[in-house]
Design an enzyme around this catalytic site. Structure first.
Site, PDB file in Angstrom:
ATOM      1  CB  VAL A 123      -3.736   0.592   6.383  1.00  0.00           C
ATOM      2  CG1 VAL A 123      -2.618  -0.149   7.422  1.00  0.00           C
ATOM      3  CG2 VAL A 123      -3.043   0.398   5.122  1.00  0.00           C
ATOM      4  CG  ASP A 129     -10.000   8.973  11.961  1.00  0.00           C
ATOM      5  OD1 ASP A 129      -9.146   8.250  10.983  1.00  0.00           O
ATOM      6  OD2 ASP A 129     -10.557   9.959  11.618  1.00  0.00           O
ATOM      7  CD  GLU A 166      -0.278  -1.816   3.723  1.00  0.00           C
ATOM      8  OE1 GLU A 166      -1.026  -2.366   3.504  1.00  0.00           O
ATOM      9  OE2 GLU A 166      -0.023  -0.716   3.308  1.00  0.00           O
ATOM     10  CD  GLU A 180      -6.861   0.564  -2.053  1.00  0.00           C
ATOM     11  OE1 GLU A 180      -8.144   0.751  -2.241  1.00  0.00           O
ATOM     12  OE2 GLU A 180      -6.165   1.257  -1.820  1.00  0.00           O
ATOM     13  CG  ASN A 211       4.003  -2.024  -2.697  1.00  0.00           C
ATOM     14  OD1 ASN A 211       3.562  -3.044  -2.841  1.00  0.00           O
ATOM     15  ND2 ASN A 211       3.551  -1.112  -1.809  1.00  0.00           N
ATOM     16  CG  LEU A 252       3.190 -11.630 -15.697  1.00  0.00           C
ATOM     17  CD1 LEU A 252       3.691 -13.032 -16.107  1.00  0.00           C
ATOM     18  CD2 LEU A 252       4.187 -10.523 -16.183  1.00  0.00           C
ATOM     19  N   GLY A 278      -2.557  -3.669 -19.708  1.00  0.00           N
ATOM     20  CA  GLY A 278      -3.888  -2.546 -19.446  1.00  0.00           C
ATOM     21  C   GLY A 278      -3.370  -1.404 -19.589  1.00  0.00           C
ATOM     22  N   GLY A 331      -2.377   2.134 -10.532  1.00  0.00           N
ATOM     23  CA  GLY A 331      -2.829   3.397  -9.695  1.00  0.00           C
ATOM     24  C   GLY A 331      -2.947   3.014  -8.319  1.00  0.00           C
ATOM     25  CB  CYS A 369       0.679   0.894  -2.477  1.00  0.00           C
ATOM     26  SG  CYS A 369      -0.251   0.602  -0.997  1.00  0.00           S
TER      27      CYS A 369
END
Length: 436
Positions: free
Chosen positions: A11, A30, A151, A155, A208, A250, A253, A257, A260
């Protein structure tokens, strides 16, 4: 504007580059020196579509710098974004230790007014918690405001999403901070939802959890399709035409994962429990997903009964294509189960082989699909990378000891599978004319 971003992870890096792209002066911090060195040289520290090009563009503009010196970032910035990790603890609560560490550091250098923006996903009430923590550390209340700005990045499409978001959510309790955030985000020309910090914090979790629930729901329907002979792809398509439902999320599978959905669903359940609410739907979505991600192993056991000594190839290791992220990927759980049953595991992934070897040093990873299939008794597709969904099935069949494919992402074309003569299992798809 002068912006700092603390945390150069997924992020943080995307946010730093995105703000720089919008003509802000950005300092990205960082504590990992190796990461900072690479970024200053234009070397990406994660895989994301368009990231390398944008990194080089931003460095050439001289409007961004990467450093491990948090003092410089605080002193030279008007707006400070916190983008550190907030992982899940064993009891499903959110680990705020990295956020606490950042607050302890930045409070040493706040001598004039700053807007401190929390972009990490955190429990309801964290904005108030940060404010109090800063005061307790001796920071003058006149010198800061704290804002919640979650956020919503996918990905693989994160740079596009940052610059072209559906909405920008900002939770605050200060008119001064609102004017600064309006100025920062005005060039994006995206609808801004200004609300309370508590509402902003909960929007991220609610969004989420809803999408995760949608995935688990369609997977349950897919499992029923396998029992009754229905076709989940036709069902998903028909459902998606309903504007109230939409076609997004939709696709059946082996479950969700990533960094988030697994984390945020658990956190929302725990937050709800704290306030006396029992989120039964979200709990069920988590349970369904836990079962769904190991469905290929169950199919394999039903076919072979015993897996000891069997060579099994796992195709795709990341939780989705176009990223190098293996966090909470179904492949991890499948590999672990296969190894527990004493199977021999071989793998292929275009981006994540090095990372998977750190977790499972005894498995063999290969640079191309067909080498990974050599002598295999089954291939399990865990990620629908383009090179996997478009692989030459005739060539794959010749490489394998037993031509069996369990397609955990419904990635392969059914007509091509039928023509190849491969023994094929998918998730909820019509199986007529397939050689099972």
């Amino acid at each position: 504007m002068n912006v700092s971003v603390i945390g150069a992870g997924y992020v943080g890096l995307v946010s730093a580059l995105g703000f720089c792209k919008m003509n802000n002066n950005v300092i990205c911090v960082d504590k990992k020196i190796e990461k900072i060195t690479k970024l200053n040289r234009g070397i990406p520290t994660l895989y994301e579509e368009g990231l390398e090009e944008l990194l080089k563009e931003c460095l050439q503009s001289r409007n961004i710098m990467f450093t491990d010196d948090i003092r410089i970032a605080v002193e030279k910035s008007d707006v400070i974004f916190i983008t550190v990790g907030t992982p899940t603890l064993e009891n499903w609560e959110v680990d705020l230790s990295q956020l606490n560490e950042v607050i302890r550091e930045i409070c040493k250098y706040i001598k004039s007014y700053k807007v401190i923006v929390n972009k990490s996903t955190v429990p309801v009430g964290t904005q108030k918690y940060i404010k109090q923590l800063l005061v307790d550390k001796g920071v003058n209340e006149e010198n800061f405001d704290v804002v919640s700005n979650p956020e919503f990045l996918r990905e693989g499409k994160a740079i596009y999403d940052f610059l072209n978001a559906d909405r920008i959510v900002i939770g605050l309790d200060s008119e001064r901070a609102r004017k600064i955030m309006e100025k920062l985000y005005k060039p994006f020309n995206i609808e801004i939802i200004f609300t309370t910090p508590e509402t902003a914090e909960l929007i991220k979790y609610a969004s989420n959890a809803f999408l995760a629930t949608k995935i688990s729901f369609i997977n349950e329907v897919a499992n029923l399709c396998d029992k009754v002979g229905a076709d989940i792809e036709v069902i998903s398509y028909a459902m998606g035409l309903d504007k109230r439902i939409s076609p997004e999320f939709l696709k059946a599978g082996i479950g969700f994962g990533g960094s988030c959905f697994p984390k945020d669903t658990k956190a929302l359940v725990k937050i709800a429990e704290k306030y006396g609410c029992n989120f039964k739907i979200v709990k069920s979505a988590i349970e369904v997903n836990n079962n769904q991600r190991i469905l290929p192993v169950k199919i394999l056991l039903n076919y072979y009964k015993k897996l000891e000594g069997k060579v099994i190839t796992v195709l795709g290791l990341t939780f989705k294509p176009d990223t190098d992220d293996i966090r909470e990927a179904p492949s991890l759980y499948i590999i672990r189960r296969l190894l527990d049953m004493k199977a021999v595991v071989k793998c292929y992934d275009p981006k994540a082989s090095d990372e998977i070897k750190k977790i499972f040093p005894d498995i063999n990873c290969y640079p191309n699909i067909y080498d990974s299939l050599e002598g295999s008794s089954c291939a399990i597709i865990c990620t629908e990378w383009k090179e996997i969904s478009s692989m030459n099935l005739e060539k794959a069949k010749l490489k394998m000891k037993e031509p069996i494919i369990i397609d955990g992402r419904n990635a392969l074309d059914l007509n091509k599978v039928r023509d190849s003569g491969i023994i094929y299992f998918s998730i909820g798809r019509k199986r007529q004319n397939l050689k099972l």
